[in-house]
Write an enzyme that holds these catalytic residues in place. Structure first.
Site, PDB file in Angstrom:
ATOM      1  CB  SER A 128      47.289  56.484  24.938  1.00  0.00           C
ATOM      2  OG  SER A 128      46.593  56.080  26.088  1.00  0.00           O
ATOM      3  CG  HIS A 164      41.857  57.961  24.125  1.00  0.00           C
ATOM      4  ND1 HIS A 164      41.447  56.980  23.248  1.00  0.00           N
ATOM      5  CD2 HIS A 164      42.944  57.464  24.755  1.00  0.00           C
ATOM      6  CE1 HIS A 164      42.257  55.937  23.346  1.00  0.00           C
ATOM      7  NE2 HIS A 164      43.173  56.213  24.261  1.00  0.00           N
TER       8      HIS A 164
END
Length: 359
Positions: free
Chosen positions: A259, A317
């Site tokens: 991610s 992230h």
């Protein structure tokens, strides 16, 4: 343009259950990445022979395995020196390799033009002899965009690593090399390998769906070679940011997932195409602009990092998203557009013109 992308599934931490089997007894451990650190009892160690990762409950993506605290201080930032050097070196090698790849691809296209025409003619002659399944496969491959063909290899690698997690005999090696942990003795290679590692099928499917959905736009913006360099570098850079965050907060534990790199791809597309329409896969009637989606993701991850939320790896992230924004705004000009001297050097080495004084 509209994408039905799983914008709500950019998560880098999962909860799994690690059960170490010794003498018939089992001890549960949280496998919750970049989220929290709980001191484990001293007797059961996580590095016993026969340890096996089993699915618990999956609430997100990049997972963490809680081990005993390292013997040295959790805030010993000197442990980050090697990962920092690896990050810089790997990023440089990625872009250098991408520049060479692009050079060789262009050179090959020019030199093999007539051979390509002959190959096309032979394909037309041999095509009726092939089975229907083979022809359909070729037609399907040709129907894909360049971006989708580019990420097919990445998806295949993720599926292969996912299958390796299912093999009990590989569990120790998978935990050592395919989960990144600043408290581990193996610090550098897992920064890259963990980017291709998923223990949960839902985790892998969600990440690969988003990558597939954004691949066409990302490759059209960057090109195939530059995209691969950015993607691989983003995986390492986001893991390094995660290392820094975990060392600073004391929440140590192994982690895995793509991610961070995917957030870089999403950030690049959303920055270059801010007015593009996005939609959530399960709620296609709700649309929003790419710029608003990126702002919301950054805001949520910033709040999670500041408030210490324990579900997602918000540092990873943010690292991936900020790297994507920086690269498409400044990095492309600073790195990719200044590759000419390196490509020229490679050309001289490749042709031997440097030693002959020719150009």
């Amino acid at each position: 343009m509209a994408w039905r992308s799983y914008v709500g599934l950019f998560c880098r931490s999962s909860e799994y259950t690690l059960r170490s089997v010794r003498g018939g007894s089992r001890w549960p451990h949280n496998f919750q990445q970049h989220c929290s650190f709980r001191k484990v009892a001293k007797k059961p160690e996580t590095k016993n022979v026969g340890e096996e990762v089993l699915p618990g409950h999956f609430v997100s993506t990049k997972a963490a395995l809680h081990r005993q605290p390292p013997s040295r201080s959790p805030r010993s930032f000197s442990r980050l020196l090697r990962p920092l050097v690896f990050t810089v070196g790997f990023t440089g090698c990625s872009f250098g390799s991408a520049a060479i790849w692009q050079y060789e691809s262009l050179k090959s296209r020019v030199q093999s033009y007539f051979d390509g025409l002959r190959a096309d003619w032979l394909d037309k002659v041999r095509l009726p002899k092939r089975g229907e399944g083979h022809k359909e496969l070729i037609q399907f491959w040709n129907s894909l965009s360049e971006g989708q063909r580019t990420v097919t290899g990445i998806i295949a690698a993720n599926v292969l690593v996912f299958c390796c997690w299912r093999l009990p005999a590989l569990q120790r090696s998978m935990i050592k090399y395919f989960t990144s942990d600043p408290a581990s003795k193996t610090l550098c290679s897992p920064m890259l390998l963990s980017t291709f590692s998923h223990f949960s099928f839902f985790h892998m499917a969600a990440n690969m769906y988003v990558l597939w959905g954004f691949s066409s736009s990302a490759v059209s913006i960057l090109g195939r070679e530059q995209f691969m360099a950015v993607y691989l570098s983003a995986g390492v850079i986001s893991t390094f940011v995660s290392y820094v965050s975990k060392m600073a907060s004391g929440r140590l534990g192994p982690s895995l997932g793509a991610s961070g790199a995917i957030m870089t791809v999403v950030a690049i597309v959303c920055t270059k195409m801010p007015e593009a329409k996005l939609a959530i896969i399960f709620l296609p009637m709700l649309t929003f602009t790419a710029a608003n989606a990126l702002k919301a993701i950054i805001a949520i991850d910033t709040a999670g990092l500041v408030l210490g939320w324990k579900i997602f790896d918000h540092a990873a992230h943010l690292g991936g998203a900020l790297f994507g924004i920086w690269y498409v705004t400044f990095g492309h000009e600073l790195i990719w557009k200044n590759r000419e001297p390196f490509v020229k050097l490679w050309h001289e080495l490749r042709t031997g013109s440097g030693g002959k004084g020719g150009h």
